[in-house]
Scaffold this motif. Sequence first.
Motif, PDB file in Angstrom:
ATOM      1  N   THR A 745      94.068  57.644  58.582  1.00 56.49           N
ATOM      2  CA  THR A 745      94.364  56.377  59.181  1.00 56.49           C
ATOM      3  C   THR A 745      92.967  55.578  59.109  1.00 56.49           C
ATOM      4  O   THR A 745      91.873  56.059  59.368  1.00 56.49           O
ATOM      5  CB  THR A 745      94.371  56.284  60.824  1.00 56.49           C
ATOM      6  OG1 THR A 745      95.486  57.327  60.873  1.00 56.49           O
ATOM      7  CG2 THR A 745      94.693  54.911  61.309  1.00 56.49           C
ATOM      8  N   PRO A 746      92.966  54.557  58.062  1.00 56.09           N
ATOM      9  CA  PRO A 746      91.802  53.986  57.796  1.00 56.09           C
ATOM     10  C   PRO A 746      91.119  52.927  58.942  1.00 56.09           C
ATOM     11  O   PRO A 746      91.723  52.308  59.525  1.00 56.09           O
ATOM     12  CB  PRO A 746      92.264  53.052  56.614  1.00 56.09           C
ATOM     13  CG  PRO A 746      93.673  52.894  56.731  1.00 56.09           C
ATOM     14  CD  PRO A 746      94.327  53.865  57.478  1.00 56.09           C
ATOM     15  N   SER A 747      89.816  53.113  58.896  1.00 57.04           N
ATOM     16  CA  SER A 747      89.287  52.337  60.039  1.00 57.04           C
ATOM     17  C   SER A 747      88.620  51.171  59.082  1.00 57.04           C
ATOM     18  O   SER A 747      88.262  50.193  59.818  1.00 57.04           O
ATOM     19  CB  SER A 747      87.826  52.997  60.638  1.00 57.04           C
ATOM     20  OG  SER A 747      87.094  52.339  61.195  1.00 57.04           O
ATOM     21  N   PHE A 748      88.536  51.430  57.987  1.00 56.27           N
ATOM     22  CA  PHE A 748      87.764  50.563  56.746  1.00 56.27           C
ATOM     23  C   PHE A 748      88.691  50.422  55.873  1.00 56.27           C
ATOM     24  O   PHE A 748      88.962  51.466  55.423  1.00 56.27           O
ATOM     25  CB  PHE A 748      86.390  50.761  56.681  1.00 56.27           C
ATOM     26  CG  PHE A 748      85.930  50.005  55.505  1.00 56.27           C
ATOM     27  CD1 PHE A 748      85.007  48.937  55.775  1.00 56.27           C
ATOM     28  CD2 PHE A 748      85.976  50.355  54.095  1.00 56.27           C
ATOM     29  CE1 PHE A 748      84.188  48.266  54.647  1.00 56.27           C
ATOM     30  CE2 PHE A 748      85.262  49.762  53.125  1.00 56.27           C
ATOM     31  CZ  PHE A 748      84.335  48.551  53.401  1.00 56.27           C
ATOM     32  N   ASP A 821      89.326  56.790  60.122  1.00 59.18           N
ATOM     33  CA  ASP A 821      89.425  56.853  61.784  1.00 59.18           C
ATOM     34  C   ASP A 821      89.620  58.042  62.071  1.00 59.18           C
ATOM     35  O   ASP A 821      88.841  58.774  62.722  1.00 59.18           O
ATOM     36  CB  ASP A 821      90.136  55.515  62.508  1.00 59.18           C
ATOM     37  CG  ASP A 821      89.930  55.887  63.764  1.00 59.18           C
ATOM     38  OD1 ASP A 821      88.866  55.483  64.264  1.00 59.18           O
ATOM     39  OD2 ASP A 821      90.966  56.240  64.526  1.00 59.18           O
ATOM     40  N   VAL A 822      90.648  58.569  61.541  1.00 60.74           N
ATOM     41  CA  VAL A 822      90.944  60.019  61.503  1.00 60.74           C
ATOM     42  C   VAL A 822      92.011  60.411  60.697  1.00 60.74           C
ATOM     43  O   VAL A 822      92.628  59.608  60.117  1.00 60.74           O
ATOM     44  CB  VAL A 822      91.673  60.041  63.128  1.00 60.74           C
ATOM     45  CG1 VAL A 822      93.061  59.093  63.151  1.00 60.74           C
ATOM     46  CG2 VAL A 822      92.245  61.533  63.466  1.00 60.74           C
ATOM     47  N   SER A 823      91.984  61.794  60.367  1.00 64.57           N
ATOM     48  CA  SER A 823      92.800  62.278  59.321  1.00 64.57           C
ATOM     49  C   SER A 823      94.170  62.050  59.821  1.00 64.57           C
ATOM     50  O   SER A 823      94.540  62.275  61.145  1.00 64.57           O
ATOM     51  CB  SER A 823      92.574  63.733  59.213  1.00 64.57           C
ATOM     52  OG  SER A 823      93.625  64.329  58.410  1.00 64.57           O
ATOM     53  N   ALA A 824      95.056  62.069  58.755  1.00 64.07           N
ATOM     54  CA  ALA A 824      96.395  61.956  59.148  1.00 64.07           C
ATOM     55  C   ALA A 824      96.958  63.309  59.641  1.00 64.07           C
ATOM     56  O   ALA A 824      98.137  63.450  60.622  1.00 64.07           O
ATOM     57  CB  ALA A 824      97.322  61.821  57.765  1.00 64.07           C
TER      58      ALA A 824
END
Length: 830
Positions: A745-748, A821-824
Amino acid sequence: MFTNELWNKPPAGATDFYTHQIASSLRNSAAQDGTLKFTAGTPTSSTKMTMSYWVKRYTNGTSGGDNNIFVTGTGGASYIIMGFSSNAWQFQPYGGSWGTGGGITMNVTALSRDTSAWIHHVLRIDTTESTQADRVRMYVNGERITSFSHEGVTGNLAEDEAVSYINESGVVQAFGGLSGKGHGTEGADLQMADIIFCDGQSYGPDSFAETVNGVYKPVDPSSLTFGNNGYWLKMASGAIGTDSSGNGNNFTVANFAAHDVLLDSPTFNSSSNGGNFPAYNPLLKPPSGLALSEGNLKATLTSDDNGIMTNWQVPITGKWYWEVDVDNIASGHGFYVGVMPANTDLTINQEQNDLGLVYYSINGNSILKGTRSSYGATFTTGDIISIAVDRDADTLQFYKNGSGQGTIDISSLDAEFFFYIGFTGGSGPCSGIVNFGQDGTFAGNVTAGGNSDGTGYGNFKYSVPSGFLAICSGNQPVADAVDPAQTDDNFPQKLFSALAYSGDGGGSQTTGFQPDWVWVKRRNGDQSNGLWDSSRGTTKILISNESDAEGTSSGLTSFNSTGYTMGNYYNQSGNTYASWSWRANAGTTSSNSNGSITSTVQVDPSGGFSIVTWTGAAGAWGTLGTVGHGLSAAPTVILAKIRSGTGEWCCFFSSYGGASIGGSNAASNKLQLNVHDALYTNQSYADFGKVMPTSTVFTVNGNLINNSGSTVVAYCFTNIEGYIKSGTYVGNANDDGTFLHLGLTPSFFMCKPVVTGNWRIQDTTRSPFNVANKTLFPNSGVAELSNDSNDIDIISNGVKFRASDSDYNQATTFVYLAIADVSAKYATAR
């Protein structure tokens, strides 16, 4: 907006990170009219109650009746609906002073269009609260929702009859729909797990889940007070409607079969529960005549030469196994089973496609990148085709009904590919039901074989080859260095932070760690992008949208243990700002002599990000040098800038996909961060020397990043499973845009077309929910742009483009850099 009411809890160990297990879930659909119904008895309270559940969506459809999660009421026009309306979570009572046309309707602004993972909802009601807004509270993944696209609250809710519909004696409560209520439809196109109702208690989300090392996960609810009408539905095999609260409030089960209980859940453990599983992908722009059903595990295709792929790619390392039931091959059709890369055209015959590998039903041939070869047996309706992929040995074997058809060398394929089915010729529909381990019956077509992989995950028809694993979150690779189950200090949210702040004339900003590279941009007006790092020192600034030499700035004044202090220039009262911060080594540098030029480096704990400084040694184009980067692998992205003189930013990406490039490799080209220019392919001025980076060094050339006596800095990245991902994607110039799988999940998220077009950055801090459309520009000082042409969905395992804007989604190749943000592996849906 979201306001977080949770906090980090003490970490769990690497084994069984999910201390509370949700073992199974229940698949439903509007077509099957599946419902769970319970008639409430005398309530403990008609004013306080809490509902919690986990849900996975199957479609992005907007039909309310097909998306109802919970319905209850007294008949006629007096009822309550909770579900998804126009892809937003909705709570809407009808009747009493809460009736339509007035009263209360709560439509969450955030859109829930992520079909690849589980999402957690909590509905909290306490009509005795003195603050009206606190009487009905809604939470998504532990965060309270305070932004609604439509909301109205009138009257004293404590006296309003509608609230009691949820918990009123003699009133039917139903999950999946209630005949005569809402749209008159039963069943719902979604999957549910761990449904909990507490009568007489107003619980916050921390009673049902917690955040540990950046991961949101369930907790054991058994100690909660359930009250008279409370229940806990685990949806266990053979006990779908059984209440586990101890109350015996069992639900009547209608139109569910045993095979609707899936080994698919928000959690996994070390031996038997694999967690979240892949399925066919409804977020791909669908070909004509595609229909998904059975929890997106069945794909039916009615138009010739069409196909479909899954929502998770096959991991790029390891050994992986899955099966597909050839449910139907209509007369005269050929059926393809295989693997295809992300940029596959799903509307053509795959013999016209030179990208992937398929096994062909009519003659048993294999077709590898468009080349047909004699391979195995023919297959037809009722056969089960298994696929075993060894990514380390670059081989794939198809099996027909458990019998291997021969090993195929797949070293010529792109590294990233997805499971694919398609068909050609004939008339009538073809369909295939995939099983990654969550449903060994193939929607009731066969008797499950009861075979699991070596970790105990999955239920397969045939024995899993030794050493091969099911594709599921429990087996999903993530780098040990950033795995939140193995580190309390170095998980993604301790290595990168996106902030949004309002200027106060000079003050500290909190990132949660000591940053080493800070990038700041004003949002509400024009101002250049300012970049500082701890290797160069706090007073030294570079501008990403300019070619100017390094300047002296009173901007960032210190790197602190939990953030940084920013002076007035990038912190002016009345202005708003965004910043992106990376952690390296707390400012502690080391000398690196791996290259011909000695460099000074600091590297983050993941080994995926480094800050590198050096002094050039050449002075003329064609004179090459090498620079040690300190990463754990060859860089996939380098952003380099001469500090002591004027010169453009020199940006390397390790691949430009199918784009036309100069020279024989990516290092023959460059992009420039300070301008919107197309990929620069002039071979006389190849800044990276036409030599691809290695695991220890990258090559520099000429008078920009290797000019004799000039000082230079580079920010280097390499892909780290579950934390950093860079690469390319191909846009489709359509509002139903490209789906980009990232495995995180991309934070950036930063991207640029390889043709003329702006660099763009989005993040989940400025856009905490979907649709995300707040964009800033590395190559420009203009204010933040926010409109429909910038729409993307940032989801659990990647990005879905929702507009045809040329800087995001034109029909060309784009490069990108994403920070997690977090790994899938651990992600919830957004």
